[in-house]
Design a protein around this motif. Structure first.
Motif, PDB file in Angstrom:
ATOM      1  N   VAL A  90      76.544 -11.831 -16.034  1.00 20.29           N
ATOM      2  CA  VAL A  90      76.284 -12.721 -17.178  1.00 20.29           C
ATOM      3  C   VAL A  90      77.615 -13.225 -17.753  1.00 20.29           C
ATOM      4  N   LEU A  91      78.607 -12.341 -17.833  1.00 21.03           N
ATOM      5  CA  LEU A  91      79.926 -12.763 -18.328  1.00 21.03           C
ATOM      6  C   LEU A  91      80.558 -13.794 -17.384  1.00 21.03           C
ATOM      7  N   TYR A 172      76.129 -20.688 -22.527  1.00 19.80           N
ATOM      8  CA  TYR A 172      76.325 -20.351 -23.949  1.00 19.80           C
ATOM      9  C   TYR A 172      74.987 -20.438 -24.683  1.00 19.80           C
ATOM     10  N   ASP A 173      74.215 -21.479 -24.390  1.00 18.12           N
ATOM     11  CA  ASP A 173      72.899 -21.637 -25.013  1.00 18.12           C
ATOM     12  C   ASP A 173      71.962 -20.497 -24.605  1.00 18.12           C
ATOM     13  N   ILE A 174      71.973 -20.162 -23.314  1.00 21.14           N
ATOM     14  CA  ILE A 174      71.073 -19.099 -22.824  1.00 21.14           C
ATOM     15  C   ILE A 174      71.363 -17.769 -23.529  1.00 21.14           C
ATOM     16  N   ILE A 175      72.643 -17.487 -23.762  1.00 19.84           N
ATOM     17  CA  ILE A 175      73.006 -16.191 -24.356  1.00 19.84           C
ATOM     18  C   ILE A 175      72.796 -16.187 -25.875  1.00 19.84           C
ATOM     19  N   THR A 176      73.077 -17.303 -26.529  1.00 22.94           N
ATOM     20  CA  THR A 176      73.014 -17.302 -27.996  1.00 22.94           C
ATOM     21  C   THR A 176      71.620 -17.598 -28.538  1.00 22.94           C
ATOM     22  N   ASN A 177      70.742 -18.125 -27.692  1.00 19.89           N
ATOM     23  CA  ASN A 177      69.371 -18.432 -28.122  1.00 19.89           C
ATOM     24  C   ASN A 177      68.363 -17.733 -27.217  1.00 19.89           C
TER      25      ASN A 177
ATOM     26  N   PRO B  86      77.209 -21.874 -12.586  1.00 14.75           N
ATOM     27  CA  PRO B  86      77.211 -20.845 -13.639  1.00 14.75           C
ATOM     28  C   PRO B  86      75.821 -20.315 -14.000  1.00 14.75           C
ATOM     29  N   VAL B  87      74.833 -21.186 -14.166  1.00 12.37           N
ATOM     30  CA  VAL B  87      73.500 -20.685 -14.555  1.00 12.37           C
ATOM     31  C   VAL B  87      72.872 -19.828 -13.460  1.00 12.37           C
ATOM     32  N   GLU B  88      73.264 -20.058 -12.210  1.00 13.51           N
ATOM     33  CA  GLU B  88      72.736 -19.215 -11.120  1.00 13.51           C
ATOM     34  C   GLU B  88      73.291 -17.785 -11.237  1.00 13.51           C
ATOM     35  N   TYR B  89      74.501 -17.639 -11.777  1.00 13.77           N
ATOM     36  CA  TYR B  89      75.031 -16.284 -12.007  1.00 13.77           C
ATOM     37  C   TYR B  89      74.174 -15.521 -13.020  1.00 13.77           C
ATOM     38  N   VAL B  90      73.626 -16.245 -13.987  1.00 13.34           N
ATOM     39  CA  VAL B  90      72.748 -15.591 -14.960  1.00 13.34           C
ATOM     40  C   VAL B  90      71.491 -15.077 -14.259  1.00 13.34           C
ATOM     41  N   LEU B  91      70.956 -15.875 -13.331  1.00 14.81           N
ATOM     42  CA  LEU B  91      69.771 -15.425 -12.572  1.00 14.81           C
ATOM     43  C   LEU B  91      70.111 -14.200 -11.717  1.00 14.81           C
ATOM     44  N   GLY B  93      72.339 -11.944 -12.419  1.00 16.00           N
ATOM     45  CA  GLY B  93      72.416 -10.813 -13.357  1.00 16.00           C
ATOM     46  C   GLY B  93      71.044 -10.283 -13.713  1.00 16.00           C
ATOM     47  N   LEU B  94      70.111 -11.192 -13.984  1.00  7.74           N
ATOM     48  CA  LEU B  94      68.756 -10.767 -14.356  1.00  7.74           C
ATOM     49  C   LEU B  94      68.055 -10.093 -13.180  1.00  7.74           C
ATOM     50  N   ALA B  95      68.158 -10.700 -11.994  1.00  7.82           N
ATOM     51  CA  ALA B  95      67.502 -10.148 -10.803  1.00  7.82           C
ATOM     52  C   ALA B  95      68.005  -8.741 -10.505  1.00  7.82           C
ATOM     53  N   SER B  96      69.325  -8.578 -10.544  1.00  8.65           N
ATOM     54  CA  SER B  96      69.908  -7.287 -10.163  1.00  8.65           C
ATOM     55  C   SER B  96      69.663  -6.227 -11.221  1.00  8.65           C
ATOM     56  N   CYS B  97      69.603  -6.634 -12.487  1.00  7.13           N
ATOM     57  CA  CYS B  97      69.355  -5.670 -13.565  1.00  7.13           C
ATOM     58  C   CYS B  97      67.932  -5.140 -13.479  1.00  7.13           C
ATOM     59  N   LEU B  98      66.967  -6.047 -13.322  1.00  2.93           N
ATOM     60  CA  LEU B  98      65.569  -5.612 -13.229  1.00  2.93           C
ATOM     61  C   LEU B  98      65.335  -4.786 -11.965  1.00  2.93           C
ATOM     62  N   THR B  99      65.993  -5.160 -10.861  1.00  3.94           N
ATOM     63  CA  THR B  99      65.771  -4.448  -9.593  1.00  3.94           C
ATOM     64  C   THR B  99      66.376  -3.045  -9.641  1.00  3.94           C
ATOM     65  N   ALA B 100      67.568  -2.914 -10.219  1.00  7.60           N
ATOM     66  CA  ALA B 100      68.154  -1.570 -10.391  1.00  7.60           C
ATOM     67  C   ALA B 100      67.244  -0.709 -11.251  1.00  7.60           C
ATOM     68  N   GLY B 101      66.652  -1.314 -12.262  1.00  5.60           N
ATOM     69  CA  GLY B 101      65.739  -0.580 -13.142  1.00  5.60           C
ATOM     70  C   GLY B 101      64.491  -0.121 -12.421  1.00  5.60           C
ATOM     71  N   VAL B 102      63.949  -0.998 -11.573  1.00  9.67           N
ATOM     72  CA  VAL B 102      62.756  -0.615 -10.800  1.00  9.67           C
ATOM     73  C   VAL B 102      63.061   0.626  -9.954  1.00  9.67           C
ATOM     74  N   ALA B 103      64.234   0.644  -9.316  1.00  6.67           N
ATOM     75  CA  ALA B 103      64.592   1.792  -8.463  1.00  6.67           C
ATOM     76  C   ALA B 103      64.789   3.058  -9.296  1.00  6.67           C
ATOM     77  N   ALA B 104      65.444   2.921 -10.434  1.00  3.69           N
ATOM     78  CA  ALA B 104      65.704   4.112 -11.266  1.00  3.69           C
ATOM     79  C   ALA B 104      64.402   4.668 -11.842  1.00  3.69           C
ATOM     80  N   VAL B 105      63.531   3.784 -12.318  1.00  2.26           N
ATOM     81  CA  VAL B 105      62.256   4.249 -12.894  1.00  2.26           C
ATOM     82  C   VAL B 105      61.376   4.851 -11.795  1.00  2.26           C
TER      83      VAL B 105
END
Lengths: 186, 186
Positions: A90-91, A172-177, B86-91, B93-105
């Motif tokens: 995200v960063l 920036y919008d995605i993170i702040t809103n 840049p916005v694809e990096y946010v996706l 981050g979300l994909a990998s965070c949820l997937t790591a969580g699925v494995a841990a849970v």
């Protein structure tokens, strides 16, 4: 133009960007984009995500190549550190979005950039994600971005560049809103 | 335990995670983390970000290696497509965070996973970032995550895994709730 009469060139094709703005103003349905990622679990908390196709300008589009990103929390989270941590992605998204904006705005304002770098820090109390305290949020409590910019411009002009980039930044919008996320199992 | 008496092994060290939870409950200041990224502008809208150090458990920490990420919008934005958008990096981050969580849970609930994959789609009207219509937000109008999971569990148990991962996901929280971001020029 700078005082040496060398055209300002930050490597941004502003004419093409302004052309895209004109074209999309005339055909607003072409401005509807869908960005995609595919993620595959590897083992433990390690996953691999790929970025390749997206939809825009009314049709399927494709990056020049497939980009692959491994993600994994660091070893102190009982993981193997096979990649960056999800929140670090995200960063990266925020840093790269604001930096691309600085370059595009500088080009449009005819400001020659010499160097641009940013450091980002996101604070997080991991008591949230570990389930220690449900009153603590899982995400960042706050993010600080600090720019170092060397450019043919006054300090105020440089600050205005960064402010305009923030104003037009998608990440920036995605993170702040807040953004709605639906999660389903097929 | 599965019916074959083979211990469930998703590669997640749940004992270590539970140990961390116990240790951080006793020493809450150690739970204060700061994640970092450094970004350098290359040319045009192309930047390169590195991930290496972070702060946590009361001291500076370091990934096993430096992770470097190039970002650049695709060619239709008058860019050179030198990396993911840049916005694809946010996706990612979300994909990998949820997937790591699925494995841990799953590990914590003794559910053996065989495969986990996710597709993510983020819709965006680029009239916002291009400055065509200031009423349109710059970021995603919404994100859809769809999981395909093969596991030793009922469909309801699998849905519950994903729901619990969402509940504890840092990136899901960052995207669905507002976070304060300060941007400064040094």
């Amino acid at each position: 133009m700078s005082t040496t009469d060398t055209p300002v060139d930050n490597g941004v094709n502003v004419a093409a960007l302004l052309g895209a703005r004109e074209a999309l103003t005339a055909a607003p349905e072409a401005a509807q984009f869908t960005w995609r990622a595919n993620c595959t679990w590897k083992n433990g908390t390690h996953s691999s995500s790929t970025i390749e196709q997206f939809f825009g300008l009314g049709e399927e589009q494709r990056h020049r190549q497939v980009y692959t990103f491994d993600a994994d929390p660091p070893e102190i989270f009982a993981s193997e550190d096979n990649g960056a941590t999800p929140v670090e992605y995200v960063l990266v998204g925020l840093a790269s979005c604001l930096t691309a904006g600085v370059a595009a705005v500088a080009q449009n304002r005819e400001i020659q950039l010499r160097s641009v770098s940013a450091t980002l820090e996101g604070d997080m109390d991991v008591s949230g994600i570990l389930g220690i305290d449900s009153d603590i949020r899982n995400g960042f409590s706050g993010i600080r971005v600090t720019y170092d910019i060397d450019a043919d411009a006054t300090p105020d002009e440089i600050k205005a560049l960064v402010a305009q980039s923030q104003k037009r930044s998608a990440v920036y919008d995605i993170i702040t809103n807040p953004t709605n996320v639906t999660v389903e199992v097929r």
